[in-house]
Design a protein around this motif. Structure first.
Motif, PDB file in Angstrom:
ATOM      1  N   CYS A 103      -5.732   4.293  12.910  1.00 17.35           N
ATOM      2  CA  CYS A 103      -6.072   3.523  11.909  1.00 17.35           C
ATOM      3  C   CYS A 103      -7.093   4.416  10.843  1.00 17.35           C
ATOM      4  CB  CYS A 103      -6.646   2.131  12.245  1.00 17.35           C
ATOM      5  SG  CYS A 103      -7.241   0.942  10.883  1.00 17.35           S
ATOM      6  N   MET A 155      -4.454   3.173  17.324  1.00 15.28           N
ATOM      7  CA  MET A 155      -4.519   1.557  17.369  1.00 15.28           C
ATOM      8  C   MET A 155      -3.896   0.920  18.579  1.00 15.28           C
ATOM      9  SD  MET A 155      -2.795   1.470  13.424  1.00 15.28           S
ATOM     10  CE  MET A 155      -1.810   2.954  13.538  1.00 15.28           C
ATOM     11  N   SER A 156      -4.608  -0.290  18.847  1.00 12.38           N
ATOM     12  CA  SER A 156      -4.025  -1.091  19.903  1.00 12.38           C
ATOM     13  C   SER A 156      -3.327  -2.381  19.581  1.00 12.38           C
ATOM     14  CB  SER A 156      -5.526  -1.893  20.540  1.00 12.38           C
ATOM     15  OG  SER A 156      -6.146  -0.814  20.822  1.00 12.38           O
ATOM     16  N   GLU A 168      -5.292  -1.179  12.363  1.00 11.51           N
ATOM     17  CA  GLU A 168      -5.521  -1.901  13.349  1.00 11.51           C
ATOM     18  C   GLU A 168      -5.779  -3.369  12.815  1.00 11.51           C
ATOM     19  OE1 GLU A 168      -6.324  -2.905  16.933  1.00 11.51           O
ATOM     20  OE2 GLU A 168      -5.803  -0.823  16.670  1.00 11.51           O
TER      21      GLU A 168
END
Length: 472
Positions: free
Chosen positions: A91, A98-99, A111
Motif C-alpha cells: 500500500c 497489504m492485509s 490497505e
C-alpha cells in the motif's frame, strides 16, 4: 547481503572465542613459564598473555554487541529480511504489504484502514490525485488472493488485519512543517511542533517517511531553533517539542545517517544539552545515543563540541539525563580516538562521583571499564583514591555485568606496565590483599559469568606469580 554479514559476524565471534580459550589456557596452565626459562622471563610472557586476553575480550564484546543489535533489528520472519515484497502488493500509504486490500473509485488498491482514514478528510485518490466520484470502497479479492498465494509460496508471514490507529500522511506532515518553519504566529508554531512530536512518538509510519519522502524535512523542523538564538530559553516548550520529535525520528535505523549528517542537527543537539528544560537535555542526550550507534556517526559527533557537553551532563545534570549521556559517550568511545577527548574533559572523576551515588552503578561502571583501555586512566583512578571503592562494588555486586567490568578493570591493572615500580608494587599488593581478605576473585572464578570467570582466573594467576607483591 545482510545474511552473509550476520554469518561473518558469527564466525568472527567463534574465532575470537577459540583464541581466547587458547590464551587463557596459556595463562592458567603453568603461568606461561617453561622449565628452561627463568622466573622474570616467564612473568613477562604471562603479562603479554594477559594483555592479549584483554584485547580479545574487548574485541569479542564488540562483535557480540553487533550480533545482538543485528538480532534486535532483524525481522521476526527470516524470509522478511531477504525477500523483496512486490511493489504491487504494498500500500502506498502504509508502505507495507497489504492485509486487507480494498479498491476505491479511481480503481487503485490500498490497505483498508489507511484509505479509510484518508477518505475521512479527503475526496481524492492518493496516487492519481483525481477527485473521486464517491468515497466508497470494496474488497479487492483478486489482489488479496494473489498476495496470499505469494506469501504461501515464499513462506512469508503476512501481517494480520489490524484496527490500530495510524498517523498522519505525508501531505499532513508537510503542512505541519510549513507551520513550524514559516509560522503565522508563535502560538500556531508551537501547536504544530507539539502535534508533530505526538505523531512521531506514536506512529512508526510518520517517522518512516519523514526523512525519505518529505522535502527538506529536517531543515524545516529545526529552522526555529537557530532563528531564536540566545532567546531560546524564552520558548522552552517549542524547543522541547522539536528536539523530542527529532529524537523519535532518529530512532528509525534508516534515518540515522541522514539525521546525523545534516549540518544543523549535531550543533543544535549540543546546544540543547546546555539549555532548555531537564527533559530537553535528556532527550538531546538520548538522540545522540541513538545516532552514535552507527560507526560513521561516531566520527561526526566526536569531531564536535558534543563530547564536552555530554561529559558536562554526566557531571552536573539530573540522573536521567546523565544516564542517557553516559550511554551516548559509551557508544562514541567505542571509537578509540574519542576516548582521550572525554578524559581531558573530566569524564573519570565525573563517573566516580556518579558511582559513589550508588544509583545505576552498572551503567557508569561499564563506561569506566571501557575507558581503562585509554592510557593514563587507571593511574587517574588510583590518584583519585577509588581503588578501594571499586573493590567494594565488586565484592558486593549481584550484577553479572558489573562483575565482568570490575574483573576486567583489575585484570588490566595487573597487566599495566607504567615504568613506575613503586606504583606497580602498591597496585599488586592491594589486589593481593583484597583476595586474601575477601576471596573476591576466587568467588568470581567459581561462580561468575563466563567472562568474569576467565578474567578472575587470570587475576588469580597473576597474584600467584607476583608472590608477596614484589616484582615477579
Amino acid at each position: 547481503m545482510e545474511e552473509s554479514t550476520a554469518e561473518s559476524t558469527a564466525e568472527n565471534a567463534d574465532t575470537l572465542r577459540m583464541e581466547l580459550k587458547k590464551t587463557m589456557t596459556e595463562i592458567l596452565g603453568d603461568g606461561g613459564v617453561s622449565e628452561d626459562r627463568g622466573e622474570a622471563d616467564g612473568s613477562s610472557r604471562v603479562l603479554k598473555a594477559i594483555d592479549e586476553a584483554v584485547r580479545i575480550l574487548n574485541r569479542l564484546r564488540e562483535v557480540e554487541s553487533k550480533m545482538a543489535e543485528s538480532a534486535d533489528t532483524s525481522s521476526s520472519s527470516p524470509a522478511a529480511s531477504v525477500l523483496q515484497v512486490p511493489k504491487e502488493f504494498k500500500c502506498m500509504l502504509s508502505r507495507a504489504i497489504m492485509s486487507e486490500p480494498v479498491v476505491i473509485a479511481s480503481g487503485q488498491t490500498y490497505e483498508k484502514r489507511y484509505i479509510q482514514q484518508w477518505l475521512m478528510y479527503k475526496q481524492t485518490c492518493p496516487k492519481t490525485k483525481e477527485v473521486l466520484s464517491h468515497r466508497l470502497w470494496s474488497p479487492n479479492h483478486l489482489v488479496d488472493e494473489l498476495i496470499a498465494q505469494w506469501c504461501q509460496a515464499n513462506k512469508y508471514d503476512r501481517p494480520e488485519a489490524s484496527d490500530a490507529p495510524i498517523g498522519l500522511f505525508s501531505d499532513d506532515i508537510d503542512l505541519l512543517l510549513e507551520r513550524i518553519s514559516s509560522p503565522s504566529s508563535f502560538e500556531d508554531q508551537t501547536k504544530a511542533a507539539n502535534e508533530l512530536r505526538r505523531q512521531t512518538k506514536r506512529f512508526a509510519n510518520v517517522t518512516a517517511f519523514f526523512v525519505a519522502e518529505i522535502p527538506d524535512s529536517i531543515t524545516r523542523l529545526l529552522t526555529p531553533l537557530p532563528a531564536l538564538g540566545e532567546v531560546i530559553d524564552t520558548y522552552p516548550g517549542l524547543q522541547k517539542d522539536i528536539i523530542t520529535a527529532l529524537l523519535y525520528i532518529s530512532s528509525l535505523e534508516e534515518n540515522k545517517t541522514a539525521v546525523a549528517q545534516h549540518p544543523l542537527v549535531i550543533p543544535l543537539l549540543t546546544k540543547s544539552l546546555k539549555k532548555g528544560t531537564a527533559k530537553t537535555r535528556r532527550n538531546s542526550a538520548e538522540a545522540l545515543w541513538l545516532l552514535s550507534k552507527l560507526d560513521s556517526n561516531k566520527i561526526i559527533i566526536g569531531n564536535s563540541e558534543t563530547l564536552k557537553a555530554l561529559v558536562h551532563v554526566i557531571k552536573e545534570d539530573h540522573f536521567t539525563a546523565a544516564i542517557s549521556a553516559s550511554y551516548a559517550v559509551f557508544h562514541l568511545c567505542c571509537l578509540p580516538e574519542n576516548r582521550g577527548k572525554v578524559v581531558s574533559e573530566g569524564l573519570i572523576p565525573a563517573l566516580i562521583n556518579r558511582i559513589k551515588e550508588r544509583s545505576y552503578v552498572y551503567i557508569y561502571f561499564a563506561l569506566l571499564a571501557l575507558m581503562t583501555a585509554q592510557n593514563g586512566v587507571i593511574e587517574e583512578i588510583e590518584n583519585l583514591g577509588f581503588v578501594d571503592g571499586m573493590f567494594s562494588i565488586l565484592r558486593n555486586t549481584s550484577c553479572s555485568v558489573t562483575g565482568e567490568n570490575g574483573t576486567l578493570i583489575f585484570l588490566r591493572m595487573c597487566g599495566l606496565n607504567t615504568g613506575n615500580r613503586d606504583r606497580e608494587r602498591t597496585r599488586l599488593k592491594l589486589i593481593k590483599e583484597e583476595e586474601e581478605k575477601y576471596s573476591t576473585f576466587s568467588k568470581f572464578a567459581k561462580q561468575g559469568s563466563e567472562r568474569a570467570v576467565m578474567e578472575a582466573k587470570a587475576i588469580l594467576q597473576w597474584i600467584k606469580r607476583s608472590g608477596t607483591g614484589e616484582e615477579p
